[in-house]
Design an enzyme around this catalytic site. Structure first.
Site, PDB file in Angstrom:
ATOM      1  N   TRP A   1     -24.664   4.867  -3.296  1.00 10.66           N
ATOM      2  CA  TRP A   1     -24.954   3.836  -4.292  1.00 10.66           C
ATOM      3  C   TRP A   1     -24.440   4.318  -5.656  1.00 10.66           C
ATOM      4  CZ3 TRP A   1     -28.202   4.155  -8.652  1.00 10.66           C
ATOM      5  CH2 TRP A   1     -28.350   2.934  -9.323  1.00 10.66           C
TER       6      TRP A   1
ATOM      7  N   TRP B   1     -24.044 -13.255  -3.560  1.00 17.85           N
ATOM      8  CA  TRP B   1     -24.754 -13.065  -2.294  1.00 17.85           C
ATOM      9  C   TRP B   1     -25.068 -11.578  -2.155  1.00 17.85           C
ATOM     10  CZ3 TRP B   1     -25.116 -16.987   1.726  1.00 17.85           C
ATOM     11  CH2 TRP B   1     -25.643 -16.527   2.931  1.00 17.85           C
ATOM     12  N   ASP B   2     -26.323 -11.225  -2.460  1.00 18.05           N
ATOM     13  CA  ASP B   2     -26.696  -9.811  -2.527  1.00 18.05           C
ATOM     14  C   ASP B   2     -27.331  -9.349  -1.212  1.00 18.05           C
ATOM     15  OD1 ASP B   2     -27.053  -7.321  -3.679  1.00 18.05           O
ATOM     16  OD2 ASP B   2     -28.163  -8.070  -5.429  1.00 18.05           O
TER      17      ASP B   2
ATOM     18  N   ASN C   1     -29.739  -5.847  -0.390  1.00 13.66           N
ATOM     19  CA  ASN C   1     -30.179  -4.624  -1.067  1.00 13.66           C
ATOM     20  C   ASN C   1     -30.914  -3.603  -0.217  1.00 13.66           C
ATOM     21  OD1 ASN C   1     -29.303  -4.751  -3.867  1.00 13.66           O
ATOM     22  ND2 ASN C   1     -30.403  -6.694  -3.872  1.00 13.66           N
TER      23      ASN C   1
ATOM     24  N   ASP D   1     -22.903  -1.004  -8.784  1.00 11.44           N
ATOM     25  CA  ASP D   1     -23.934  -1.169  -9.805  1.00 11.44           C
ATOM     26  C   ASP D   1     -23.682  -0.221 -10.970  1.00 11.44           C
ATOM     27  OD1 ASP D   1     -25.372  -3.230  -8.798  1.00 11.44           O
ATOM     28  OD2 ASP D   1     -26.936  -2.001  -7.866  1.00 11.44           O
TER      29      ASP D   1
HETATM   30  C1  DGJ Z   1     -28.270  -5.348  -6.908  1.00 13.04           C
HETATM   31  C2  DGJ Z   1     -27.027  -5.882  -7.540  1.00 13.04           C
HETATM   32  O1  DGJ Z   1     -25.963  -5.020  -7.314  1.00 13.04           O
HETATM   33  C3  DGJ Z   1     -27.262  -6.089  -9.019  1.00 13.04           C
HETATM   34  O2  DGJ Z   1     -26.096  -6.503  -9.652  1.00 13.04           O
HETATM   35  C4  DGJ Z   1     -28.370  -7.096  -9.189  1.00 13.04           C
HETATM   36  O3  DGJ Z   1     -27.956  -8.325  -8.697  1.00 13.04           O
HETATM   37  C5  DGJ Z   1     -29.625  -6.615  -8.479  1.00 13.04           C
HETATM   38  N1  DGJ Z   1     -29.348  -6.294  -7.113  1.00 13.04           N
HETATM   39  C6  DGJ Z   1     -30.698  -7.661  -8.532  1.00 13.04           C
HETATM   40  O4  DGJ Z   1     -31.785  -7.314  -7.799  1.00 13.04           O
END
Ligand code: DGJ
Length: 726
Positions: free
Chosen positions: A198, A476-477, A479, A547
């Site tokens: 990350w 479209w995330d 995580n 990020d």
């Molecule tokens: C991870 C993304 O990479 C960020 O740009 C942002 O959208 C956050 N999630 C939001 O939770």
């Protein structure tokens, strides 16, 4: 036709590369050659790939055969358990309970064009752009494996995929089914791949091949931050612009593996495809299974030559829809400006400051739905939060459009928060294993995308949101990664299918949404660039690269990403200084120059900037509009290793404009910086309108631009435009 079959030998020729294979007397498909294009000729073992010696520990095929031993021969699609001891491309359990497979040639077809792969993203080509060969191979169990090859006529590209079909009368369980296997007669190569984490995605690493196996892979249910589904074999003495390079890029966004093996004879095998770990697929009689596609690129112009082929191919034959050929909107995203702490008024304040500067779209990031004031809740509850947006999405969108801006919105559709109405109503919709608790990550679980009801719910919620307001873009995330990969709907014997069924479900949903909203611009994202792969590029022409928005860190991330992916696919934003991730201070100019290495935008509270900063932003935007078509369609050259400095060049398709981006990283007091350009016409003249100087292409490529004269200090940057004048 660039594919021929003569004397039992197939010769596939793309522009610049050849792949040759031979059907042996007992029907094996032997690999003879992959590399630089060969002229027409008589190719067989005797003239191209002499058969290696045999001995007691190299078993012979059951029938006499030119191959002599499967343990030493180069094989086109090596099988498990029947004499080849190296890693195999396929293992499948039939009625006898053994995973052994023995595939023999049955028939083939050659035709113009390129077929789609059912349910999976893939490169595409019109009839005049490519030729396809399908070879059917059969095992005595009734397993028929079709090897599908497409040779592109204008690029040194051959794509591969595999279809398995059960034409027998018993269940066959696929235990591994790679998309491609490629054997080389030597191991005179380094392995180049992209590793990371990350906020540090896609760092190139080049290591010697070693005897035995090396493996780049993901078991995360997504391609992931750690490895990218790409590897190249780079000739030992090849460099950025010289020598032979063989690229392998997998069009897939789930768990993948790329394995290399150097055997005791010094031969190399490279396999690419779905990660066999934890994978299994039951084929009932009559059923078929399709693998994702491997895109093989040959370059005799070093790593840079390979990258430029991937860039052109992925820009013209993978990315699709109207946004393939359009300038992307310059966006401002509120994430680093506000995080979860925003309301309509705050967003409009940012928009009012952004619109007059030329910013074209406001993207409302995470936090607009459910009760999401932090990341602990509400994923799945895709209903607007009335506290933040009391007048609704329609009102916000109207206000933005009145300002002349478009609207974008963030979703993380594949996720479900345990603290959500959706989870309370449908706990079975999360991926899960009976009797085992789910492992949360960022306080969220993953939806079971293999389920039709989950896909339908998401389609309904997302289309409802996109229809209730004018929304032109979706981020479209995704995580977290997949754990407890099981589906409450599937029987025990099919649980190993869930990882791949998840991907098929995700792709089906993306396809359905793009069919319903054909003008929608999708931006892929996974905690930055955790799912930056060709599979996602098929749906989302741009992907949030990382990020980490620090421009100095981004130099390395964008450098590594450009090894495979075109600059226009890398979403890159100017953010605040000091940077939120590193605390590093950089000028607005440096941040702008670095973000112009990709699809450009902003991510900071622009309403708080001074008038002079705002006017600098307006200048950047004017500049970017001029550069955007060149960045999208031009040829990209990495001029320096990103640890020394950021230095790249883009030459427009017509050769008339040249952009050079340069960022000094660690300046030394005595510092001569000569930048040799690439890809120019030696005899043409190029004007630098800023200085009025005119150079010949030869002087720029062999003498170089002398940047020492600019006296750039630490972290200062410059964007130079040269225009061809004759
Ligand atoms: C991870 C993304 O990479 C960020 O740009 C942002 O959208 C956050 N999630 C939001 O939770």
């Amino acid at each position: 036709m660039s594919i021929t079959f003569e004397n039992k030998t197939f010769h596939l020729r793309s522009s610049g590369s050849s792949l040759v294979m031979q059907v042996t007397s007992s029907g094996y498909l032997a690999h003879l050659y992959y590399g630089h294009a060969l002229p027409d000729g008589d190719y067989r073992f005797e003239t191209l790939a002499p058969v290696l010696p045999q001995g007691s520990f190299f078993p012979n095929p059951p029938q006499e055969d030119e191959l002599v031993s499967l343990a030493t021969a180069m094989m086109e699609y090596p099988c498990y358990g029947t004499g080849d001891f190296r890693p195999s491309a396929i293992a499948a359990v039939g009625a006898d309970g053994s995973p052994a497979v023995d595939l023999r040639y049955v028939s083939h077809r050659i035709y113009a064009g390129k077929p789609a792969i059912p349910g999976l993203p893939a490169t595409y080509a019109a009839e005049q752009d490519a030729d396809t060969l399908e070879i059917d191979m059969q095992d005595h169990t009734g397993l028929v494996v079709t090897l599908i090859y497409t040779a592109f006529r204008d690029y040194p590209v051959i794509t591969r995929s595999v279809r398995a079909e059960n034409r027998g009368s018993h269940t066959i369980t696929l235990e591994r089914i790679y998309s491609s296997a490629t054997d080389f007669p030597t191991s005179n190569y380094d392995l180049l791949h992209l590793w990371g984490s990350w906020a540090m995605e896609r760092t190139p690493e080049r290591t010697p091949l070693t005897h035995g196996g090396q493996r780049i892979s993901s078991l995360r249910g997504s391609s992931g931050h750690i490895h990218n589904p790409f590897a190249a074999l780079v000739e030992k003495d090849a460099s950025e612009e010289m020598g032979e390079v063989f690229g392998f890029s997998l069009v897939y966004s789930g768990s993948f593996a790329i394995e290399t093996e150097v055997d005791s004879l010094g031969q190399t095998r490279i396999l690419c495809g779905i990660n066999p770990d934890g994978f299994g697929w039951q084929l009932q009689p009559g059923e078929k299974f399709d693998t994702p596609e491997t895109v093989m690129v040959y370059s005799d112009q070093g790593i840079g030559g390979m990258s430029r082929t991937y860039h052109k191919l992925y820009s013209r034959h993978l990315i699709r829809g109207p946004w393939r050929d359009r300038d992307r909107p310059i966006i401002i995203n509120n994430w680093e400006a506000t995080y979860f702490g925003f309301n309509e008024e705050k967003l409009l304040e940012i928009a009012r400051a952004a619109a007059p500067l030329g910013i074209e779209m406001l993207v409302m990031d995470d936090g607009w739905f459910g009760r999401r004031d932090d990341d602990h809740s509400s994923l799945g509850d895709w209903y607007v939060d009335q506290n933040k947006l009391p007048l609704g999405l329609g009102h916000l969108s109207d206000e933005l459009h009145k300002l002349g801006m478009q609207m974008g919105i963030w979703f993380e559709p594949e996720m479900i928060s345990p603290d959500s109405d959706l989870y309370r109503a449908h706990p079975d919709w999360a991926l899960q294993l009976p009797g085992r608790p789910n492992s949360p990550a960022r306080w969220q679980y993953v939806l079971d995308m293999s389920r039709q009801d989950v896909q339908d719910y998401l389609f309904e919620r997302i289309s409802d949101i996109l229809s209730c307001a004018k929304i032109e873009y979706v981020k479209w995330d995704f995580n977290r990664n997949l754990t407890e990969v099981g589906s409450a709907l599937l029987p025990p014997e099919r649980q190993k299918e869930v990882g791949h069924r998840y991907m098929l479900g995700l792709y089906a949903l993306l396809e359905r949404l793009l069919n319903a909203f054909p003008d929608l611009l999708l931006e892929g994202c996974s905690g930055g660039g955790g799912r930056f792969d060709p599979g996602m590029l098929y749906y989302s022409p741009q992907i949030w690269t990382s990020d980490d928005t620090d421009p100095i860190e981004r130099l390395t991330i964008q450098y590594g990403t450009s090894i495979v992916y075109p600059p226009s696919s890398m979403s890159a934003h100017v953010s605040a200084s000091p940077n939120h991730q590193t605390g590093r201070v950089t000028s607005l100019n440096t941040r702008g120059v670095v973000a112009m290495g990709g699809s450009f935008g902003y991510e900071l509270d622009i309403s708080k900037l001074s008038d002079s900063e705002k006017s600098e932003i307006a200048d950047q935007i004017r500049q970017y509009h001029e550069y955007a078509p060149i960045i999208r369609d031009g040829s990209y050259y990495r001029l320096m290793n990103s640890h020394e400095a950021g230095a790249w060049e883009i030459v427009s398709d017509d050769g008339k404009t040249v952009l050079v981006g340069y960022v000094s990283v660690l300046v030394r007091v005595v510092n001569v910086r000569i930048l040799k350009l690439r890809g120019l016409d030696e005899n043409a003249r190029y004007l630098d309108p800023a200085s009025g100087l005119v150079y010949t292409g030869g002087a720029l490529m062999h003498g170089g631009l002398n940047l020492s004269l600019l006296n750039l200090r630490d972290r200062e940057a410059v964007m130079i435009k040269l225009v061809r004048v004759d």
